[in-house]
Every structure is written in C-alpha cells, then in structure tokens.
Motif scaffolding. Structure first.
Motif, PDB file in Angstrom:
ATOM      1  N   GLN B 125       0.884  -1.361  -0.145  1.00 46.56           N
ATOM      2  CA  GLN B 125       0.004  -0.079  -0.093  1.00 46.56           C
ATOM      3  C   GLN B 125       0.926   1.187   0.040  1.00 46.56           C
ATOM      4  O   GLN B 125       0.604   2.111  -0.465  1.00 46.56           O
ATOM      5  N   SER B 126       1.786   1.407   0.703  1.00 49.11           N
ATOM      6  CA  SER B 126       2.870   2.443   0.994  1.00 49.11           C
ATOM      7  C   SER B 126       3.435   2.853  -0.415  1.00 49.11           C
ATOM      8  O   SER B 126       3.745   3.936  -0.783  1.00 49.11           O
ATOM      9  N   GLY B 127       3.595   1.673  -1.397  1.00 46.59           N
ATOM     10  CA  GLY B 127       4.186   1.838  -2.536  1.00 46.59           C
ATOM     11  C   GLY B 127       3.361   2.893  -3.548  1.00 46.59           C
ATOM     12  O   GLY B 127       3.790   3.595  -4.529  1.00 46.59           O
ATOM     13  N   GLY B 128       2.080   3.209  -3.237  1.00 49.35           N
ATOM     14  CA  GLY B 128       1.169   3.775  -4.079  1.00 49.35           C
ATOM     15  C   GLY B 128       0.808   3.569  -5.342  1.00 49.35           C
ATOM     16  O   GLY B 128       0.724   2.160  -5.453  1.00 49.35           O
ATOM     17  N   PHE B 129       0.357   4.362  -6.138  1.00 53.20           N
ATOM     18  CA  PHE B 129      -0.332   3.979  -7.430  1.00 53.20           C
ATOM     19  C   PHE B 129       0.879   4.051  -8.618  1.00 53.20           C
ATOM     20  O   PHE B 129       1.802   4.434  -8.414  1.00 53.20           O
ATOM     21  N   ILE B 130       0.537   3.775  -9.794  1.00 51.72           N
ATOM     22  CA  ILE B 130       1.335   4.064 -10.938  1.00 51.72           C
ATOM     23  C   ILE B 130       0.629   4.779 -11.738  1.00 51.72           C
ATOM     24  O   ILE B 130      -0.467   4.620 -11.978  1.00 51.72           O
ATOM     25  N   SER B 131       1.063   5.667 -12.598  1.00 54.26           N
ATOM     26  CA  SER B 131       0.400   6.615 -13.548  1.00 54.26           C
ATOM     27  C   SER B 131      -0.017   5.837 -14.926  1.00 54.26           C
ATOM     28  O   SER B 131       0.978   5.775 -15.735  1.00 54.26           O
ATOM     29  N   VAL B 132      -1.286   5.447 -14.945  1.00 54.96           N
ATOM     30  CA  VAL B 132      -1.455   4.808 -16.257  1.00 54.96           C
ATOM     31  C   VAL B 132      -2.837   5.155 -16.472  1.00 54.96           C
ATOM     32  O   VAL B 132      -3.872   5.598 -15.505  1.00 54.96           O
ATOM     33  N   ARG B 133      -3.406   5.437 -17.733  1.00 54.33           N
ATOM     34  CA  ARG B 133      -4.704   5.916 -18.019  1.00 54.33           C
ATOM     35  C   ARG B 133      -5.615   4.684 -17.745  1.00 54.33           C
ATOM     36  O   ARG B 133      -5.456   3.501 -18.125  1.00 54.33           O
ATOM     37  N   THR B 134      -6.707   5.097 -17.210  1.00 53.48           N
ATOM     38  CA  THR B 134      -7.852   4.070 -17.097  1.00 53.48           C
ATOM     39  C   THR B 134      -8.841   4.211 -18.046  1.00 53.48           C
ATOM     40  O   THR B 134      -8.489   4.920 -19.107  1.00 53.48           O
ATOM     41  N   GLY B 135      -9.572   3.394 -18.156  1.00 51.46           N
ATOM     42  CA  GLY B 135     -10.445   3.320 -19.369  1.00 51.46           C
ATOM     43  C   GLY B 135     -10.460   2.118 -20.189  1.00 51.46           C
ATOM     44  O   GLY B 135     -10.174   1.046 -19.619  1.00 51.46           O
ATOM     45  N   SER B 136     -10.854   2.539 -21.449  1.00 54.38           N
ATOM     46  CA  SER B 136     -10.533   1.320 -22.321  1.00 54.38           C
ATOM     47  C   SER B 136      -9.154   0.914 -22.436  1.00 54.38           C
ATOM     48  O   SER B 136      -8.195   1.732 -22.041  1.00 54.38           O
ATOM     49  N   ALA B 137      -9.000  -0.254 -22.846  1.00 51.44           N
ATOM     50  CA  ALA B 137      -7.572  -0.827 -22.824  1.00 51.44           C
ATOM     51  C   ALA B 137      -6.711  -0.132 -23.747  1.00 51.44           C
ATOM     52  O   ALA B 137      -7.123   0.152 -24.903  1.00 51.44           O
ATOM     53  N   PRO B 138      -5.404   0.046 -23.369  1.00 50.39           N
ATOM     54  CA  PRO B 138      -4.785   1.311 -24.311  1.00 50.39           C
ATOM     55  C   PRO B 138      -4.041   0.067 -25.630  1.00 50.39           C
ATOM     56  O   PRO B 138      -4.184  -0.809 -25.611  1.00 50.39           O
ATOM     57  N   GLU B 139      -3.826   1.073 -26.761  1.00 50.77           N
ATOM     58  CA  GLU B 139      -3.219   0.439 -27.678  1.00 50.77           C
ATOM     59  C   GLU B 139      -2.078  -0.320 -27.479  1.00 50.77           C
ATOM     60  O   GLU B 139      -1.164   0.100 -26.853  1.00 50.77           O
ATOM     61  N   ALA B 140      -2.025  -1.413 -28.133  1.00 51.54           N
ATOM     62  CA  ALA B 140      -0.796  -2.567 -27.626  1.00 51.54           C
ATOM     63  C   ALA B 140       0.636  -2.064 -27.664  1.00 51.54           C
ATOM     64  O   ALA B 140       1.228  -2.260 -26.861  1.00 51.54           O
ATOM     65  N   ASN B 141       0.693  -1.425 -28.816  1.00 54.94           N
ATOM     66  CA  ASN B 141       2.208  -0.675 -28.900  1.00 54.94           C
ATOM     67  C   ASN B 141       2.498   0.843 -28.536  1.00 54.94           C
ATOM     68  O   ASN B 141       3.348   1.569 -28.837  1.00 54.94           O
ATOM     69  N   GLN B 142       1.732   1.187 -27.637  1.00 59.06           N
ATOM     70  CA  GLN B 142       1.519   2.527 -27.158  1.00 59.06           C
ATOM     71  C   GLN B 142       2.770   2.907 -26.409  1.00 59.06           C
ATOM     72  O   GLN B 142       3.532   3.791 -26.575  1.00 59.06           O
ATOM     73  N   THR B 143       3.252   2.138 -25.592  1.00 56.48           N
ATOM     74  CA  THR B 143       4.196   2.107 -24.614  1.00 56.48           C
ATOM     75  C   THR B 143       5.308   0.936 -24.862  1.00 56.48           C
ATOM     76  O   THR B 143       4.717  -0.058 -24.446  1.00 56.48           O
ATOM     77  N   LEU B 144       6.311   1.236 -25.498  1.00 52.82           N
ATOM     78  CA  LEU B 144       7.046   0.174 -25.673  1.00 52.82           C
ATOM     79  C   LEU B 144       8.088  -0.083 -24.398  1.00 52.82           C
ATOM     80  O   LEU B 144       8.601   0.564 -23.885  1.00 52.82           O
ATOM     81  N   VAL B 145       8.080  -1.537 -24.334  1.00 54.50           N
ATOM     82  CA  VAL B 145       8.931  -1.904 -23.274  1.00 54.50           C
ATOM     83  C   VAL B 145      10.051  -3.144 -23.838  1.00 54.50           C
ATOM     84  O   VAL B 145       9.655  -3.808 -24.534  1.00 54.50           O
TER      85      VAL B 145
END
Lengths: 257, 253
Positions: B125-145
């Motif tokens: 819990q103390s680690g908190g959140f990560i910043s991602v858009r909620t809502g519909s699933a993101p486009e698969a290649n939007q964030t490259l890893v």
C-alpha cells in the motif's frame, strides 16, 4: 511519524545503516591489505621493517593522526552500526524455531558478529601490544632502539621476533587472523552487494574474490609469526646491541613513538 | 506412508503455544503436504479434537497463501516449490516432520500455523499508485518495453508475497520481497514516474513494520518458491541510494 532520533538509531533508515557498514568496512578492507604488505618488510631484513616503521611514525603529525582518526572513526561506526543492526535483527524474531535448517548461508556469514567481536578485541590488544606497547612494557626500554643510517629508530623487528617467541601470543595472533579470514570471506562480497554493485554475472565472481582476498590476507599476515617460529626470521644478534646500550635516554621522545 | 508429526499448536494470538505430537498413517506418497494435513485434520475431528489451522487457497502454487516451516525450511525441502506443491514422496516413511509457523515479529501467529502477513500488504500500500490511463484498454504498442526489461519485470512479478524470505532469514528481513516489488515496477516505463517515491516509502514502511536487516546470507533466495534472486536486493540497494540523494537534494514528493 518520524521515530525519535537518538543513539539507538531507530530513526536511521535500515539501508543507510547497511551503507555505513559497507563503506566503513571498505576502509578496513583496504587497510588490512596495506598493513599486510607493510608487515612483509620483515622478510627484507631488520633494516627494511625498521625504516618503514620509522617512516610511518615520523610522518607529519596531522597526516599520521588524520589517518589514525579516520580508521578509528571507521571502526567506531562499523561497530556501532553492527550493534544497532544486530539488536534490530534479534528483535525481529522474538520467537525462534524449534528446528532451523541452513540451506545456503555460509558459516562465515552466520558468524560475522562472533568473528567481528573477536577482531575488535584483537585490534585493542594489538594496539596495546605493538603501538602503545603497554602489554609488554619492556618494549619501551632502550634495548629496543637501534641505529639506522645515523638515526635512533625503534627496533620493530626485534619486538616482533620477541613477541612471537611467546607461544600464547603467536597462538592468539594466528587465531585472530583465522577470524579475519572468515570475516573477510563474507565481508568483501557482502560490501558490494549492500552498495548495490552486483548483478547475476558479477556476484559469483565477487564471492570468489572475497574468499581469495580472505586467504591472501590470512597468509600474508601469518607468515610473519610462522617465520619467527621457524627461525626464518632469526633474532637480531649483532654489534648493534653494544651501540644501543651506549645511547642516552634523552632521544627517546615519547612523541615520536 | 506413516509419519510422526510435531506441530505447533496455539489456540489464538494471545495464547502461549506449544508443540504437539501426532502419528498419521496411510499417507499416499502422491498426496500434497496440505492434503496430508487435511487427512490429519479428518483424523483429529473424528477423534473429537480441534483440527490444525493452516493457511491455504489456490493449492497450485500461485496465490502465496500457504506457508509453513517444514523441518526448519520455509516451504519444505524442495527448491522453488510452495508447500501446496510439495508432495509426500519427498519424505521418508516413518520420518518425524516438524511443522512450525513462519516466525517473525511482523508476522504474529493468529492460530496454530496461521500467521498474519498483513505487514506485507502495508508495504504494498505504501508503494502507492502507478500513472496509467484508466478506461478502455490502451493500444498494444503505445508504450514500448524493451524485451530484457519486460523479462526482468516479469521475473520480479513472480513474487507471490508468501513471506518465505522473511521466515528463512536469520534476521527476519523482508528485503527480498520488497526488492521484487521494486524491481517489478521500477523496471517498467509505467512505474517509472513514481519510482523514487515508491522506493523510499516501501523501505520506510518495511523498517517501521519491524523486519530485520539484510545480512546477505542468501537463505531467502534459496527458499523462495519463485526463485527471486539476490540481484534484486542489489538493485534495491543501489536505487535506494540514488532516490535518497534526490530526496535530500531536491525532495521526492
């Protein structure tokens, strides 16, 4: 929120304590290597070791005490952190196991507190023995001075040979160097791990390095007492002794000791 | 198979516990360790006695609920195996098996072999959140890893938070658990913006929970049912120093 800050260190983050442990350890790991190489001057003859000791003792006071102070602070912080960490570690498991198997942890890693405590005792003994020379006060007498290139210098060689001619002294030193070897065989790689300078590839290498380092330091140190016992380092019996007796007490300024 | 069991019994958190001996016969070598305990409980209930309480849920090695220190080893003698996936064929007929709860101050025993591991939840819990858009699933290649990063994050994400690392550590340190969470999120671009804050908070919560300190024994790595490596602790140590520096210089919000 913040715990009250006092000597018990509850306010110091755990990782900061570990960093201090590693960094002060690093200072001492370096020191023992230099110390060991200095000791090996014994094998180059009495003049070499006496000259080396004379050089160290006649360094400018600020430099000499600066180095000594640095080491004393490093040891102090290392011991202080070890006490804090150990207290916390013990408090973290108030109820122990009936049966606890050891899967991978080395004997050296599990006995760091024991080997460290023994080394602290050894360091105090060692300084009282060879630096302040209060354990055997006879080393303060003028018999233990010699002439080297016209200077009156302390006869470290003779003191070392006489010391290690006492079996209990030799025994204790060998035992303490065993503890040092054990301590280093975990310490040297643990230090890198705590500072985060390890990865999958380097960790096995650093573990190997730690073992090798422990053994090199061990061998480098124990060859001196073993050399004395085996008479490879013979007692000094020369003309110098006659000269020593004729020197007045006046030059033995305690400042230069 | 016949086993002699030595099991920690403790009626509740406040009570003083003790070991009790049981004899269990007709154990199938193909039974799992938890099935063996089920069999023991059936026997105890038939005798009108209280069954042994132990944690379990999925019984397929992925939920992190099962625990137990078996013959002094967290999750028992098999490497990279949870207790629920440990089978009785790895024990000898007639063997005495000692079963204890995970021991650590932040893991108080609730009953018998059940411990409260909510200290781990507090760290998460103390680690908190990560910043991602909620809502519909993101486009698969939007964030490259990058592939190596994805692999490393996945390796870390394998941690099921069972607490075996704490149980096995001589110091009851939670560093392997925290490092797995840190490496998991700090390696991915999605977790990068909150990287330093998350790290400092999680380590702080870990300290406050009363876990011990890491002495680099390596026991945690040896017992971890998911094979989380010590390298992750190295990365945690390294990134903590950087985060702390940034916090001191410019402040990590």
């Amino acid at each position: 929120m913040a715990a009250p800050c006092n000597l018990s260190g509850s306010c110091i983050p755990s990782l900061f304590k570990k960093y201090l442990m590693a960094l002060t350890g690093f200072v001492m790991v370096g020191f023992v290597l230099v110390h060991m190489m200095g000791n090996l001057q014994m094998f180059r003859g009495p003049d070499a070791i006496n000259q080396y000791a004379h050089f160290l003792k006649t360094l400018p006071g600020a430099l000499l005490w600066g180095m000594r102070g640095f080491l004393i602070v490093a040891i102090g912080v290392h011991v202080w952190m070890a006490i804090l960490l150990t207290k916390e570690n013990r408090a973290a498991r108030p109820q122990g196991y009936l049966k606890q198997a050891v899967v991978r942890a080395t004997w050296a890693s599990r006995t760091m507190g024991l080997s460290g405590s023994l080394l602290l005792f050894f360091i105090v003994f060692h300084v009282l023995h060879f630096t302040t020379r209060v354990i055997f006060p006879e080393y303060q007498m003028e018999d233990y001075y010699t002439i080297l290139e016209g200077d009156v210098v302390f006869n470290v060689y003779q003191m070392v040979v006489d010391s290690f001619s006492k079996p209990w002294v030799t025994g204790f030193y060998l035992f303490a160097m065993g503890a040092l070897c054990l301590h280093l065989s975990h310490a040297v790689w643990s230090m890198f791990q705590t500072l985060g300078w390890t990865n999958k590839r380097t960790r096995p290498m650093l573990k190997g390095l730690a073992r090798v380092y422990g053994w090199v330091i061990f061998i480098g140190f124990v060859v001196v007492p073993l050399g004395v016992i085996s008479r490879i380092l013979p007692p000094m019996m020369g003309d110098e002794e006659v000269i020593i007796l004729s020197i007045e007490a006046e030059p033995f300024d305690s400042e230069s000791l | 198979m016949k086993l002699f069991l030595k099991i920690w019994r403790q009626p509740n958190a406040a009570a003083v516990g003790a070991f009790e001996d049981y004899v269990l016969d007709n154990i199938s070598p193909d039974a799992s360790f938890l099935e063996m305990l089920d069999q023991l409980n059936e026997q105890l209930i038939t005798q009108g006695k209280e069954g042994v309480a132990f944690d379990h849920d999925c019984r397929e090695g992925i939920c992190g609920m099962c625990s137990l220190t078996i013959n002094g080893i967290a999750h028992g003698p098999r490497r990279a195996t949870t207790t629920c996936q440990l089978h009785m064929r790895h024990f000898r007929d007639g063997e005495t098996v000692t079963i204890e709860p995970f021991r650590a101050r932040p893991f108080p025993v609730l009953r018998d072999l059940v411990v409260d591991r909510s200290a781990f939840d507090k760290i998460i819990q103390s680690g908190g959140f990560i910043s991602v858009r909620t809502g519909s699933a993101p486009e698969a290649n939007q964030t490259l890893v990058a592939k190596p990063d994805a692999d490393r994050a996945m390796d870390a994400a394998e941690c099921i938070g069972c607490g075996a690392c704490v149980a096995a550590c001589k110091n009851a340190s939670a560093m392997l658990f925290v490092s797995a969470k840190i490496v998991h999120l700090n390696t991915l671009p999605q977790g990068a913006p909150e990287k330093n804050r998350r790290l400092l908070n999680m380590v702080k919560t870990m300290d406050e929970a009363g876990f011990g300190n890491c002495s680099n024994y390596g026991e945690c790595e040896a017992v971890c049912p998911k094979g989380i490596p010590l390298d992750f602790i190295g990365q945690l140590n390294r990134e903590w120093a950087v985060a702390k520096m940034k916090d001191i210089v410019s402040g990590v919000e």
